[in-house]
Scaffold this motif. Sequence first.
Motif, PDB file in Angstrom:
ATOM      1  N   ARG A  64       0.840  -1.201   0.000  1.00  0.00           N
ATOM      2  CA  ARG A  64       0.000   0.000   0.000  1.00  0.00           C
ATOM      3  C   ARG A  64       0.874   1.249   0.000  1.00  0.00           C
ATOM      4  N   ASN A  65       1.917   1.227   0.814  1.00  0.00           N
ATOM      5  CA  ASN A  65       2.834   2.365   0.840  1.00  0.00           C
ATOM      6  C   ASN A  65       3.542   2.549  -0.488  1.00  0.00           C
ATOM      7  N   GLU A  67       2.418   1.801  -3.359  1.00  0.00           N
ATOM      8  CA  GLU A  67       1.494   2.380  -4.338  1.00  0.00           C
ATOM      9  C   GLU A  67       1.259   3.861  -4.058  1.00  0.00           C
ATOM     10  N   ARG A  68       1.179   4.204  -2.798  1.00  0.00           N
ATOM     11  CA  ARG A  68       0.988   5.610  -2.434  1.00  0.00           C
ATOM     12  C   ARG A  68       2.131   6.473  -2.974  1.00  0.00           C
ATOM     13  N   LEU A  69       3.326   5.915  -2.971  1.00  0.00           N
ATOM     14  CA  LEU A  69       4.496   6.640  -3.462  1.00  0.00           C
ATOM     15  C   LEU A  69       4.603   6.596  -4.989  1.00  0.00           C
ATOM     16  N   HIS A  73       2.036  -0.071  -9.279  1.00  0.00           N
ATOM     17  CA  HIS A  73       0.674   0.294  -9.683  1.00  0.00           C
ATOM     18  C   HIS A  73      -0.244  -0.915  -9.596  1.00  0.00           C
ATOM     19  N   GLU A 101       6.734  12.886  -1.190  1.00  0.00           N
ATOM     20  CA  GLU A 101       6.222  12.373   0.077  1.00  0.00           C
ATOM     21  C   GLU A 101       6.996  12.954   1.269  1.00  0.00           C
ATOM     22  N   ASN A 105       5.497  15.372   4.257  1.00  0.00           N
ATOM     23  CA  ASN A 105       5.433  14.945   5.649  1.00  0.00           C
ATOM     24  C   ASN A 105       6.323  15.726   6.582  1.00  0.00           C
TER      25      ASN A 105
END
Lengths: 177, 177
Positions: A64-65, A67-69, A73, A101, A105
């Motif tokens: 999940r991380n 993909e977030r970055l 895909h 990212e 943050n």
Amino acid sequence: MSREMEEVRDHFIQGISRITHFWGFPKAMGALYGAIYLSPEPLSLDEMVSLVGVSKGAVSTNIRNLERLGVVHKKIKVGDRKDYYIAETDFWKIVKGVLREREKNEFDLALRSVGESLDMVKEIETAGTVSEETLFYQQRITELKSFFDSLDNLVATLIALDDLRSGVIKNIFKKQK
Amino acid sequence: MSREMEEVRDHFIQGISRITHFWGFPKAMGALYGAIYLSPEPLSLDEMVSLVGVSKGAVSTNIRNLERLGVVHKKIKVGDRKDYYIAETDFWKIVKGVLREREKNEFDLALRSVGESLDMVKEIETAGTVSEETLFYQQRITELKSFFDSLDNLVATLIALDDLRSGVIKNIFKKQK
DNA sequence: TAGAACGTTTAGTTTGAACTAAACAAAGTA
DNA sequence: TACTTTGTTTAGTTCAAACTAAACGTTCTA
């Protein structure tokens, strides 16, 4: 797949793993990317579990991380409830994603923290207490803040570039070589 | 020093601390730099202990690493056996120092690891086993290796620049703004 | 020579991030 | 409805990095 090819794959995965860990990411994250990057076909969660050798939960959170970055895909197949993943192969894009990212943050927070310190000194000074000490603090903190602002702008600029590869970075590189 | 100023100092130190930790360094390292950076006078080991609030041992090892990176500088006073430290205030220089270190250590190793993987595939192929699979591996690994080579050269270039601040980085920054 | 004043090293402890195992939720299928 | 198949979340565990306390080595001074 032949035993030799599996050796290559594992060696490669381990290498990527080390890099990501060195840059402050979980080792499993790099391992996952490595596995996906070397797979001609999209990989499902269970396939990754067996390839990388970590638990289902770990794969779930790490993927999940990733993909977030924008490093991998999701690729869904019709009539198949599994999630499949493919690798982003534009590495400059990946760098951009990671920078974006980090920018969002913690960097922001750092900037704010230094800004706050500066405000605190200024407040002390407006309250009447101006000394050599307060001036020194103000000067030093101001200098650092201006450096952070520059960095902030620089990173923002890099992120905003449409294509980092054919953009600025490559030009620097070429010129200097 | 007034209570307010101590508050500023501690807030600042904590901020720097967080940044360095975020970038994969010990929190105490950042705290030490923060303390030294905000001190008009060179600081001794014992002064740092009381300012930052960690043990003598921790200060000793962390300050040594900071000096190795060129982030602080030792300043010995004649007729005084203590070691004193001052802060490097050229932040671009600090960035260079950190990059140089990372370059030397782990990045190199990562590059080698990927290179080895590539060699392994090629060896399999020269042994006669050329398949779609081996070709895919070779292609992918080659692409990543070439990216790493570029990065390697880029970083080496940056490090080699005499003055990063008035050099390339600033130019990018200006142009894009 | 003894003792003090340093910085360094070491053995052991602490801490927090990342992991595992397992419960869970959702959504499809018989 | 009950059961299967998927991904997610959670409670607890593991492990490596960074720390502390204390022993140590060295150098200076009396």
